[in-house]
Design an enzyme around this catalytic site. Structure first.
Site, short mmCIF file in Angstrom:
data_model
loop_
_atom_site.label_atom_id
_atom_site.label_comp_id
_atom_site.label_asym_id
_atom_site.label_seq_id
_atom_site.Cartn_x
_atom_site.Cartn_y
_atom_site.Cartn_z
CB THR A 196 -0.92 0.17 1.42
OG1 THR A 196 -1.52 1.32 1.65
CG2 THR A 196 -0.16 -0.43 2.55
CG ASP A 197 -1.15 5.10 -1.03
OD1 ASP A 197 -1.91 4.37 -0.04
OD2 ASP A 197 -1.70 5.81 -1.50
CD GLU A 198 -3.60 3.33 4.10
OE1 GLU A 198 -3.63 3.42 5.43
OE2 GLU A 198 -4.54 3.17 3.50
CE1 TYR A 215 -3.46 -2.76 5.65
CE2 TYR A 215 -3.28 -0.25 5.20
CZ TYR A 215 -3.28 -1.67 4.75
OH TYR A 215 -3.24 -1.90 3.36
CE LYS A 273 0.16 -4.75 2.83
NZ LYS A 273 -0.21 -5.93 2.46
P1 NAD Z 1 -9.54 -7.37 2.11
O1 NAD Z 1 -9.44 -7.24 3.68
O2 NAD Z 1 -10.80 -7.07 1.23
O3 NAD Z 1 -9.15 -9.09 1.95
C1 NAD Z 1 -7.89 -9.75 2.66
C2 NAD Z 1 -8.31 -10.79 2.37
O4 NAD Z 1 -7.10 -11.99 2.93
C3 NAD Z 1 -9.49 -11.74 2.93
O5 NAD Z 1 -10.32 -12.63 1.88
C4 NAD Z 1 -9.14 -12.50 4.03
O6 NAD Z 1 -9.96 -13.68 4.36
C5 NAD Z 1 -7.58 -13.00 3.78
N1 NAD Z 1 -6.83 -13.24 4.85
C6 NAD Z 1 -6.79 -12.34 5.90
N2 NAD Z 1 -5.69 -12.78 6.81
C7 NAD Z 1 -5.58 -14.12 6.30
C8 NAD Z 1 -4.31 -15.21 6.54
N3 NAD Z 1 -3.70 -15.11 7.81
N4 NAD Z 1 -4.17 -16.27 5.60
C9 NAD Z 1 -4.95 -16.09 4.50
N5 NAD Z 1 -5.75 -15.37 4.23
C10 NAD Z 1 -5.85 -14.08 4.91
O7 NAD Z 1 -8.18 -6.60 1.60
P2 NAD Z 1 -7.85 -5.95 0.07
O8 NAD Z 1 -8.50 -4.55 0.03
O9 NAD Z 1 -8.65 -7.07 -0.97
O10 NAD Z 1 -6.52 -5.86 0.04
C11 NAD Z 1 -5.71 -6.90 -0.73
C12 NAD Z 1 -4.11 -6.39 -0.19
O11 NAD Z 1 -4.00 -5.29 -1.09
C13 NAD Z 1 -3.70 -6.17 1.34
O12 NAD Z 1 -2.53 -6.61 1.19
C14 NAD Z 1 -3.87 -4.67 1.41
O13 NAD Z 1 -2.96 -4.32 2.03
C15 NAD Z 1 -3.37 -4.23 -0.26
N6 NAD Z 1 -3.96 -3.09 -0.59
C16 NAD Z 1 -5.15 -2.64 -0.32
C17 NAD Z 1 -5.65 -1.54 -0.94
C18 NAD Z 1 -6.87 -1.06 -0.82
O14 NAD Z 1 -7.48 0.01 -1.06
N7 NAD Z 1 -8.09 -2.06 -0.34
C19 NAD Z 1 -4.74 -0.54 -1.46
C20 NAD Z 1 -3.28 -0.93 -1.63
C21 NAD Z 1 -3.12 -2.19 -1.25
P1 TYD Z 2 -10.96 3.91 4.05
O1 TYD Z 2 -11.60 3.49 3.12
O2 TYD Z 2 -10.87 3.12 5.30
O3 TYD Z 2 -9.45 3.80 3.59
P2 TYD Z 2 -7.92 4.34 4.21
O4 TYD Z 2 -8.21 4.54 5.55
O5 TYD Z 2 -7.26 2.96 3.96
O6 TYD Z 2 -7.50 5.31 3.36
O7 TYD Z 2 -10.94 5.41 4.25
C1 TYD Z 2 -10.79 6.54 3.10
C2 TYD Z 2 -10.92 7.80 3.88
O8 TYD Z 2 -12.19 8.06 4.16
C3 TYD Z 2 -9.95 7.94 5.16
O9 TYD Z 2 -9.49 9.25 4.83
C4 TYD Z 2 -11.08 7.79 6.25
C5 TYD Z 2 -12.21 8.36 5.42
N1 TYD Z 2 -13.43 7.77 6.20
C6 TYD Z 2 -14.52 8.55 6.56
O10 TYD Z 2 -14.54 9.91 6.42
N2 TYD Z 2 -15.67 8.15 7.05
C7 TYD Z 2 -15.74 6.45 7.16
O11 TYD Z 2 -16.87 6.04 7.58
C8 TYD Z 2 -14.72 5.71 6.59
C9 TYD Z 2 -14.92 4.18 6.78
C10 TYD Z 2 -13.62 6.44 6.26
#
Ligand code: NAD
Ligand code: TYD
Length: 352
Positions: A132-134, A158, A162
């Site tokens: 992630t960019d975070e 989180y 990561k």
């Molecule tokens: P998500 O929470 O929707 O899905 C995570 C999946 O991993 C779930 O299916 C869960 O059951 C599985 N999981 C959790 N713990 C596990 C374990 N110990 N063993 C096996 N499976 C396990 O997450 P996502 O949004 O699909 O993100 C996927 C990846 O991308 C993550 O690594 C996250 O850090 C990264 N990412 C997410 C975003 C975003 O905006 N969602 C952006 C950048 C990077």
């Molecule tokens: P989120 O979808 O949780 O992603 P991340 O925290 O990983 O960026 O949140 C996106 C942005 O929206 C973040 O600045 C937090 C804000 N947010 C709210 O303002 N209200 C909400 O109920 C949630 C879930 C997020």
């Protein structure tokens, strides 16, 4: 074949669906099915013999080693993680367990498997870590977007977990020669997104007549990327990325949260107007800010564009419309994810 972890989650699920649409190559999908994992997302693959689903934890050494030995994948793509910042504030333990210890275990099992491969298979093997960019922390309004050379400055449990996993991946390459690739992507949105994150939460709350919770002043900025563009970037990096490199992935779509929510409301006003014909934006409610809330994320994705020729296909405007249309048409999927455990989370995070 390839081994995907976390392939029942939001991005992993989209990745597996797209992969099997575009490639003949089978997928072994290892997922623990936490609250965020959802087999409904993979329903269309039920009779597809190229998809082998295994319920299990990336932290279980024996299981992971057995899967590697049995299926002999040419690549491991690690999506499995605890991914929600607010949950990491309430309970960081699971984040350390899965994101740090789990990645460590996956790396170790993979390293032993990789060491025993033939010279040819060893050379073509890849371990792609999805991050992630975070990890880069937060930006001021006039700072340049995050480049791959930025220092890691994670601010939430989180992002710290990561960041730790990214460092392990880097070290396993530097020390053991494991052929790794890392992608650091901005905020994703799109189909099959669990409605604890901002965009799906706002869509579903709006339709249910509930408040649309905005943390603090709503002026925090995120870069938004349509999930299928993230999946295409991962495929491109897997195919052509240079071993040991990291690639930032982003959509050039910086938006303040309040603007995102107003855009969703305007689209819903058009696609499914409220019965009283008032705007959904009337449901916007400002709530207490997230502790340690990062102010701004922005991604410089020029390395991926320049070196691997990747570009996103969607703008925010096209992607958000597709996303809302998908939620309006996916009643069964929504019914199943918004059951008991989800309602418990909402009352824990937002109160009664
Ligand atoms: P998500 O929470 O929707 O899905 C995570 C999946 O991993 C779930 O299916 C869960 O059951 C599985 N999981 C959790 N713990 C596990 C374990 N110990 N063993 C096996 N499976 C396990 O997450 P996502 O949004 O699909 O993100 C996927 C990846 O991308 C993550 O690594 C996250 O850090 C990264 N990412 C997410 C975003 C975003 O905006 N969602 C952006 C950048 C990077
Ligand atoms: P989120 O979808 O949780 O992603 P991340 O925290 O990983 O960026 O949140 C996106 C942005 O929206 C973040 O600045 C937090 C804000 N947010 C709210 O303002 N209200 C909400 O109920 C949630 C879930 C997020």
């Amino acid at each position: 074949m390839i081994l995907v972890t976390g392939g029942a989650g939001f991005i992993g699920g989209n990745f597996v669906l797209d992969w099997l649409k575009l490639n003949a190559e089978p997928v072994v999908n290892l997922d623990k099915l936490t609250y965020a994992g959802n087999l409904d997302t993979l329903k269309s693959l039920e009779s597809d013999t190229r998809h082998k689903f295994v319920r299990g934890d990336i932290g279980e050494r024996e299981l992971v080693s057995r899967l590697l030995a049995d299926y002999k994948p040419r690549a491991v793509i690690n999506f499995a993680a605890e991914s929600h910042v607010d949950r990491s504030i309430h309970g960081p333990g699971d984040f350390i367990q899965t994101n740090v210890m789990g990645t460590f275990n996956l790396l170790e099992a993979t390293r032993h498997y990789w060491n025993d491969l033939s010279v040819v298979d060893k050379a073509r093997f890849r371990f792609l870590h999805v991050s992630t960019d975070e990890v880069y922390g937060t930006l001021a309004a006039d700072d340049a977007p995050f480049a791959e050379t930025n220092a890691y400055e994670p601010n939430s449990p989180y992002s710290a977990s990561k960041a730790a996993s990214d460092h392990l991946v880097r070290a396993w390459h530097h020390t053991y020669g494991l052929p790794v690739l890392t992608t650091n992507c901005s905020n994703n949105y799109g189909p099959y997104h669990f409605p604890e994150k901002l965009i799906p939460l706002v869509i579903l709350n709006a339709l249910a007549g509930k408040p649309l919770p905005i943390y603090g002043d709503g002026q925090q900025i995120r870069d938004w990327l349509y999930v299928k563009d993230h999946c295409s970037a991962i495929r491109r990096v897997l195919e052509s990325g240079s071993i040991g490199e990291t690639y930032n992935v982003g959509g050039w779509n910086e938006k303040a949260n309040l603007e995102v929510v107003h855009t969703i409301c305007a689209l819903l006003d058009e696609l499914q107007p409220r019965v009283d014909r008032k705007s959904y934006s009337e449901q916007i409610t400002f709530v207490q800010d997230r502790p340690g809330h990062d102010r701004r994320y922005a991604i410089d994705a020029r390395k991926l564009e320049r070196e691997l020729g990747w570009k996103p296909a969607e703008t925010f405007e096209t992607g958000i419309r597709k996303t809302i249309e998908w939620y309006l048409a996916s009643h069964d999927w929504i019914q199943n994810v918004t059951s008991g455990a989800y309602r418990d989370w909402l009352s824990k995070q937002y109160g009664a």
